[in-house]
Design a protein around this motif. Structure first.
Motif, short mmCIF file in Angstrom:
data_model
loop_
_atom_site.label_atom_id
_atom_site.label_comp_id
_atom_site.label_asym_id
_atom_site.label_seq_id
_atom_site.Cartn_x
_atom_site.Cartn_y
_atom_site.Cartn_z
N MET A 1 13.06 94.84 37.23
CA MET A 1 11.96 93.99 37.64
C MET A 1 11.08 94.77 38.62
SD MET A 1 12.16 90.28 39.53
CE MET A 1 13.18 89.66 38.24
N SER A 2 9.78 94.66 38.45
CA SER A 2 8.87 95.39 39.32
C SER A 2 8.73 94.68 40.67
CB SER A 2 7.49 95.50 38.67
OG SER A 2 6.83 94.26 38.72
N ALA A 3 8.30 95.45 41.66
CA ALA A 3 8.09 94.88 43.00
C ALA A 3 7.04 93.78 42.94
CB ALA A 3 7.66 95.98 43.97
N ALA A 4 6.00 93.97 42.12
CA ALA A 4 4.93 92.97 42.02
C ALA A 4 5.47 91.65 41.48
CB ALA A 4 3.81 93.49 41.13
N SER A 5 6.30 91.71 40.44
CA SER A 5 6.83 90.46 39.88
C SER A 5 7.83 89.83 40.84
CB SER A 5 7.45 90.69 38.50
OG SER A 5 8.55 91.57 38.57
N THR A 6 8.57 90.63 41.58
CA THR A 6 9.49 90.08 42.58
C THR A 6 8.71 89.32 43.65
OG1 THR A 6 11.06 91.89 42.22
CG2 THR A 6 11.31 90.64 44.25
N THR A 7 7.61 89.87 44.11
CA THR A 7 6.78 89.20 45.10
C THR A 7 6.25 87.89 44.55
OG1 THR A 7 6.13 91.31 46.09
CG2 THR A 7 4.73 89.42 46.58
N GLU A 8 5.75 87.90 43.34
CA GLU A 8 5.21 86.69 42.73
C GLU A 8 6.30 85.63 42.58
OE1 GLU A 8 3.41 88.41 39.30
OE2 GLU A 8 1.75 89.22 40.47
N GLU A 9 7.48 86.03 42.15
CA GLU A 9 8.59 85.09 41.98
C GLU A 9 9.03 84.54 43.34
OE1 GLU A 9 11.71 86.83 39.67
OE2 GLU A 9 10.35 87.24 37.99
N LEU A 10 9.09 85.39 44.34
CA LEU A 10 9.47 84.95 45.69
C LEU A 10 8.49 83.91 46.20
CD1 LEU A 10 11.06 85.13 48.38
CD2 LEU A 10 9.55 87.05 48.99
N LEU A 32 3.30 95.10 54.39
CA LEU A 32 4.14 94.00 53.91
C LEU A 32 3.32 92.72 53.79
CD1 LEU A 32 6.79 92.78 53.01
CD2 LEU A 32 7.46 92.62 55.44
N THR A 33 2.54 92.41 54.79
CA THR A 33 1.70 91.22 54.73
C THR A 33 0.72 91.34 53.57
OG1 THR A 33 1.91 90.86 57.11
CG2 THR A 33 0.09 89.75 56.00
N ALA A 34 0.13 92.52 53.38
CA ALA A 34 -0.80 92.73 52.27
C ALA A 34 -0.11 92.48 50.93
CB ALA A 34 -1.38 94.14 52.32
N GLU A 35 1.13 92.93 50.78
CA GLU A 35 1.87 92.69 49.54
C GLU A 35 2.14 91.21 49.34
OE1 GLU A 35 4.06 92.83 46.02
OE2 GLU A 35 2.53 94.16 46.83
N LEU A 36 2.48 90.53 50.42
CA LEU A 36 2.82 89.11 50.31
C LEU A 36 1.61 88.22 50.05
CD1 LEU A 36 5.49 88.99 53.12
CD2 LEU A 36 5.91 88.67 50.67
N ILE A 37 0.43 88.67 50.44
CA ILE A 37 -0.76 87.85 50.17
C ILE A 37 -1.52 88.31 48.92
CG2 ILE A 37 -1.01 87.15 52.58
CD1 ILE A 37 -3.41 89.11 52.73
N ARG A 38 -1.01 89.33 48.25
CA ARG A 38 -1.65 89.84 47.04
C ARG A 38 -1.73 88.80 45.93
NH1 ARG A 38 0.58 91.21 42.87
NH2 ARG A 38 2.62 91.51 43.79
N PRO A 39 -0.66 88.07 45.62
CA PRO A 39 -0.75 87.10 44.52
C PRO A 39 -1.62 85.90 44.87
CG PRO A 39 1.54 87.71 44.96
CD PRO A 39 0.72 88.22 46.10
N ALA A 40 -2.31 85.38 43.88
CA ALA A 40 -3.09 84.16 44.07
C ALA A 40 -2.16 83.04 44.51
CB ALA A 40 -3.79 83.79 42.77
N GLY A 41 -2.64 82.20 45.40
CA GLY A 41 -1.85 81.08 45.87
C GLY A 41 -0.97 81.39 47.07
N ALA A 42 -1.01 82.62 47.54
CA ALA A 42 -0.15 83.02 48.67
C ALA A 42 -0.44 82.21 49.93
CB ALA A 42 -0.32 84.51 48.96
N SER A 43 -1.65 81.71 50.05
CA SER A 43 -2.02 80.98 51.28
C SER A 43 -1.21 79.70 51.45
CB SER A 43 -3.52 80.67 51.30
OG SER A 43 -3.85 79.85 50.20
N ALA A 44 -0.61 79.20 50.40
CA ALA A 44 0.24 78.02 50.51
C ALA A 44 1.57 78.34 51.17
CB ALA A 44 0.48 77.41 49.13
N VAL A 45 1.92 79.62 51.23
CA VAL A 45 3.23 80.04 51.73
C VAL A 45 3.11 80.92 52.98
CG1 VAL A 45 5.27 81.44 51.17
CG2 VAL A 45 4.31 79.90 49.45
N VAL A 46 2.27 81.93 52.94
CA VAL A 46 2.19 82.92 54.02
C VAL A 46 1.23 82.42 55.10
CG1 VAL A 46 1.69 85.32 54.63
CG2 VAL A 46 2.63 84.77 52.35
N LEU A 47 1.79 82.18 56.30
CA LEU A 47 0.94 81.74 57.41
C LEU A 47 0.14 82.90 57.99
CD1 LEU A 47 3.29 79.32 59.39
CD2 LEU A 47 1.64 78.80 57.57
N GLY A 48 0.76 84.08 58.06
CA GLY A 48 0.07 85.24 58.60
C GLY A 48 1.03 86.35 58.93
#
Length: 163
Positions: A1-10, A32-48
């Motif tokens: 599994m790629s890192a990108a898909s792992t981030t999206e699944e997480l 790390l923050t940049a990776e976590l906010i890369r997927p669309a919809g990240a704002s529902a999860v990542v505060l900052g």
């Protein structure tokens, strides 16, 4: 599994559970923050994310214990744990702390720092009352170490989510 898909699944899993995440970074400097906010919809999860590269900022902004920093320096498992635990309230939104804290600290290199070898890093993961530090020993140059820490942080958090 790629890192990108792992981030999206997480992020999808955290979103489904209604959990929020706050990040404190040192050696990864915002990657790390940049990776976590890369997927669309990240704002529902990542505060900052807070990049606390200077040791003093770890104390002043995150509340890492000054005596701990004086005694061991910033590259220490307990520092990583405190960073992860305390970033949750440091980045609280509307008085609500994040459910999960994730932190990075270590030596990206190319040279050792304060007696610690390049490639030594600690991840801090705080979920509920459980705060954990994970030691990483990564090979390669500065960019490879930093990228490796980001990838491992996402994987390690995903593995630690309560089932």
């Amino acid at each position: 599994m790629s890192a990108a898909s792992t981030t999206e699944e997480l992020l999808a899993e955290l979103g489904t559970r209604g959990l929020t995440l706050a990040v404190a970074e040192s050696l990864t400097g915002g990657l790390l923050t940049a990776e976590l906010i890369r997927p669309a919809g990240a704002s529902a999860v990542v505060l900052g994310g807070a990049v606390c590269y200077a040791t003093e900022l770890k104390r002043r902004l995150l509340g890492v214990d000054a005596e701990l920093l004086e005694r061991h320096g910033p590259v220490h498992p307990e520092v990583a744990g405190q960073m992860a635990d305390r970033v949750r309230s440091a980045l609280a939104v509307e008085g609500r702390a994040a459910d999960i804290g994730l932190a990075t600290t270590g030596v990206a290199g190319p040279e050792p720092q304060d007696g610690h070898p390049a490639g030594l890093a600690y991840l801090g993961v705080a979920i509920g009352d459980r705060v954990e530090a994970i030691e990483l020993r990564l090979a390669g140059g500065r960019d490879a170490v930093r990228a490796g820490v980001v990838e491992r942080a996402v994987v390690e958090l995903a593995e630690r989510l309560p089932r």
